[in-house]
Scaffold this active site. Sequence first.
Site, PDB file in Angstrom:
ATOM      1  N   TYR A 109     -10.608  -0.922  10.841  1.00 32.47           N
ATOM      2  CA  TYR A 109     -11.862  -0.481  10.198  1.00 32.47           C
ATOM      3  C   TYR A 109     -12.202  -1.301   8.969  1.00 32.47           C
ATOM      4  O   TYR A 109     -13.249  -1.101   8.386  1.00 32.47           O
ATOM      5  CB  TYR A 109     -11.788   1.013   9.837  1.00 32.47           C
ATOM      6  CG  TYR A 109     -10.531   1.410   9.082  1.00 32.47           C
ATOM      7  CD1 TYR A 109     -10.385   1.129   7.736  1.00 32.47           C
ATOM      8  CD2 TYR A 109      -9.481   2.046   9.737  1.00 32.47           C
ATOM      9  CE1 TYR A 109      -9.228   1.470   7.052  1.00 32.47           C
ATOM     10  CE2 TYR A 109      -8.323   2.397   9.068  1.00 32.47           C
ATOM     11  CZ  TYR A 109      -8.205   2.101   7.729  1.00 32.47           C
ATOM     12  OH  TYR A 109      -7.052   2.435   7.060  1.00 32.47           O
ATOM     13  N   PHE A 164       0.853  -1.186   0.000  1.00 31.97           N
ATOM     14  CA  PHE A 164       0.000   0.000   0.000  1.00 31.97           C
ATOM     15  C   PHE A 164       0.896   1.247   0.000  1.00 31.97           C
ATOM     16  O   PHE A 164       1.883   1.300   0.744  1.00 31.97           O
ATOM     17  CB  PHE A 164      -0.873  -0.039   1.253  1.00 31.97           C
ATOM     18  CG  PHE A 164      -1.973   0.970   1.281  1.00 31.97           C
ATOM     19  CD1 PHE A 164      -3.146   0.750   0.567  1.00 31.97           C
ATOM     20  CD2 PHE A 164      -1.850   2.134   2.017  1.00 31.97           C
ATOM     21  CE1 PHE A 164      -4.175   1.678   0.603  1.00 31.97           C
ATOM     22  CE2 PHE A 164      -2.876   3.073   2.051  1.00 31.97           C
ATOM     23  CZ  PHE A 164      -4.040   2.845   1.344  1.00 31.97           C
ATOM     24  N   ARG A 181     -12.414  -4.235  -7.235  1.00 28.57           N
ATOM     25  CA  ARG A 181     -12.169  -5.101  -6.074  1.00 28.57           C
ATOM     26  C   ARG A 181     -13.487  -5.492  -5.403  1.00 28.57           C
ATOM     27  O   ARG A 181     -14.382  -4.666  -5.247  1.00 28.57           O
ATOM     28  CB  ARG A 181     -11.329  -4.377  -5.019  1.00 28.57           C
ATOM     29  CG  ARG A 181      -9.977  -3.945  -5.469  1.00 28.57           C
ATOM     30  CD  ARG A 181      -9.123  -3.568  -4.268  1.00 28.57           C
ATOM     31  NE  ARG A 181      -9.778  -2.613  -3.375  1.00 28.57           N
ATOM     32  CZ  ARG A 181      -9.278  -2.224  -2.216  1.00 28.57           C
ATOM     33  NH1 ARG A 181      -8.123  -2.731  -1.792  1.00 28.57           N
ATOM     34  NH2 ARG A 181      -9.903  -1.336  -1.472  1.00 28.57           N
ATOM     35  N   ASP A 238       2.470  -6.050   7.869  1.00 25.85           N
ATOM     36  CA  ASP A 238       1.251  -5.254   7.880  1.00 25.85           C
ATOM     37  C   ASP A 238       0.069  -6.196   7.649  1.00 25.85           C
ATOM     38  O   ASP A 238       0.015  -6.899   6.632  1.00 25.85           O
ATOM     39  CB  ASP A 238       1.329  -4.173   6.794  1.00 25.85           C
ATOM     40  CG  ASP A 238       0.192  -3.171   6.914  1.00 25.85           C
ATOM     41  OD1 ASP A 238      -0.910  -3.574   7.330  1.00 25.85           O
ATOM     42  OD2 ASP A 238       0.405  -1.995   6.570  1.00 25.85           O
TER      43      ASP A 238
HETATM   44  C1  PLP Z   1      -5.731   0.409   4.524  1.00 28.70           C
HETATM   45  C2  PLP Z   1      -4.242   0.395   4.594  1.00 28.70           C
HETATM   46  C3  PLP Z   1      -3.531   1.469   5.153  1.00 28.70           C
HETATM   47  C4  PLP Z   1      -4.240   2.710   5.612  1.00 28.70           C
HETATM   48  O1  PLP Z   1      -3.535   3.393   6.589  1.00 28.70           O
HETATM   49  P1  PLP Z   1      -4.272   4.454   7.517  1.00 28.70           P
HETATM   50  O2  PLP Z   1      -3.193   5.143   8.224  1.00 28.70           O
HETATM   51  O3  PLP Z   1      -5.194   3.685   8.414  1.00 28.70           O
HETATM   52  O4  PLP Z   1      -5.058   5.350   6.623  1.00 28.70           O
HETATM   53  C5  PLP Z   1      -2.157   1.372   5.257  1.00 28.70           C
HETATM   54  N1  PLP Z   1      -1.504   0.262   4.827  1.00 28.70           N
HETATM   55  C6  PLP Z   1      -2.159  -0.776   4.276  1.00 28.70           C
HETATM   56  C7  PLP Z   1      -1.391  -1.973   3.829  1.00 28.70           C
HETATM   57  C8  PLP Z   1      -3.541  -0.739   4.126  1.00 28.70           C
HETATM   58  O5  PLP Z   1      -4.186  -1.746   3.542  1.00 28.70           O
END
Ligand code: PLP
Length: 397
Positions: free
Chosen positions: A209, A113, A356, A184
């Site tokens: 979430y 991400f 998705r 992660d």
């Molecule tokens: C959804 C997601 C995020 C989002 O990060 P936030 O700080 O909660 O906005 C980060 N990394 C990954 C791999 C995700 O899937």
Amino acid sequence: MTDFDWTRDQFHIPQGLIYLDGNSLGPLPKMAPARMMQMMEQEWGEQLITGWNASGWMAQPTRVGDRIARLIGAEQGHVVMGDTLSIKVFQALAAALALNPDRRVILSDSSNFPSDLYMAEGLIQLLGDGFELRVVAPEEVEAAITPEIAVTLLTEVGYTTGRRHDMAGLTAKAHDNGVITVWDLAHSAGAIPVDLMRAGADFAVGCTYKYLNGGPGAPAFIYVAPRHADAAQPALAGWMGHARPFAFEQGYDAGNGIQRMRVGTPPVLAMTALDVALDVWDRVEMADVRARSVELCERFIAGVEQNCPQLSLHSPRDPDLRGSQVSFRFEHGYAVMQALIADGVIGDFRAPDVMRFGFAPLYVNERDVDEAIGILTRILRGALWDRPEFLERKAVT
Ligand SMILES: *Cc1c(COP(=O)(O)O)cnc(C)c1O
């Protein structure tokens, strides 16, 4: 056996809607509004500042962390809640690098991400000193784990394709090479069985979430393996992570174990909503969730491939290599997704052409899958997506 009729009944899904986007934001647990209202009126309203002691707000980040620990195979007392996932990525990465001080390379992959990669870039800029972020294709991660690497920063299940890394295998290889691992779990927690202890993971982070249904902006979690817990430096040395926050000392003294990964005042309201969502998980077995998720994903893939030849599967075909989502590519994927949403099937879209669909067995069943396939088929056969209102891009896709 998990009772999936019961779990489905625990969520508010608007009438007539098929919700296939729990990989982005889980639905509202029906119990949440009343519990939030009660918390606000009786705790915040009546207790005011005394609520920190009287209602246990101060202990909430570790108490809720222990509930998450059960779902990710972590030791009790080694998960804490707070902040957002991006911040927890930064903290875990900084702490992991400091534990491997003679090395300079962070290894990640191109399916990660963007925020995880941005956090690594930002940290490198801050550290100076020759640090490097090395990004390889997901299939090349294993070969790229060498004694040159300080830390691997990998998302177990990729957000676009749903491709799943072999956490245990890669962690073992990392350790053989003296590499520290940061996992992660954004698309793993609540989606697939995770066993951090068995894998021997060093650090893990995730959000609540998505599949855990904690609500928009629900706090993130961080796990530090017990063997590192009293050595890891939190990087963001906030007062809540101090050994004695209410001594208000001038200098920072890191708290015991996972406590030091706390930064500032916990988001009590948001964590209350998450706490309600976790009540559902108390009556769920992850092995059952996984079995149902595979069934639903397989059913969706088979139905789409049979009826919608325009779309091409963008997720691994082998369920063992997938998380709990299925992605398809189509040149006009954005417009098709808008048409689907207009017709009551909510998935989402990731540029340039990926549609998705997340399958969360807690509230999605076979009938939803079949109806979604039917609606998608009708939209594609009739080119019903080819209308100006579906072609115009919105800010959140
Ligand atoms: C959804 C997601 C995020 C989002 O990060 P936030 O700080 O909660 O906005 C980060 N990394 C990954 C791999 C995700 O899937």
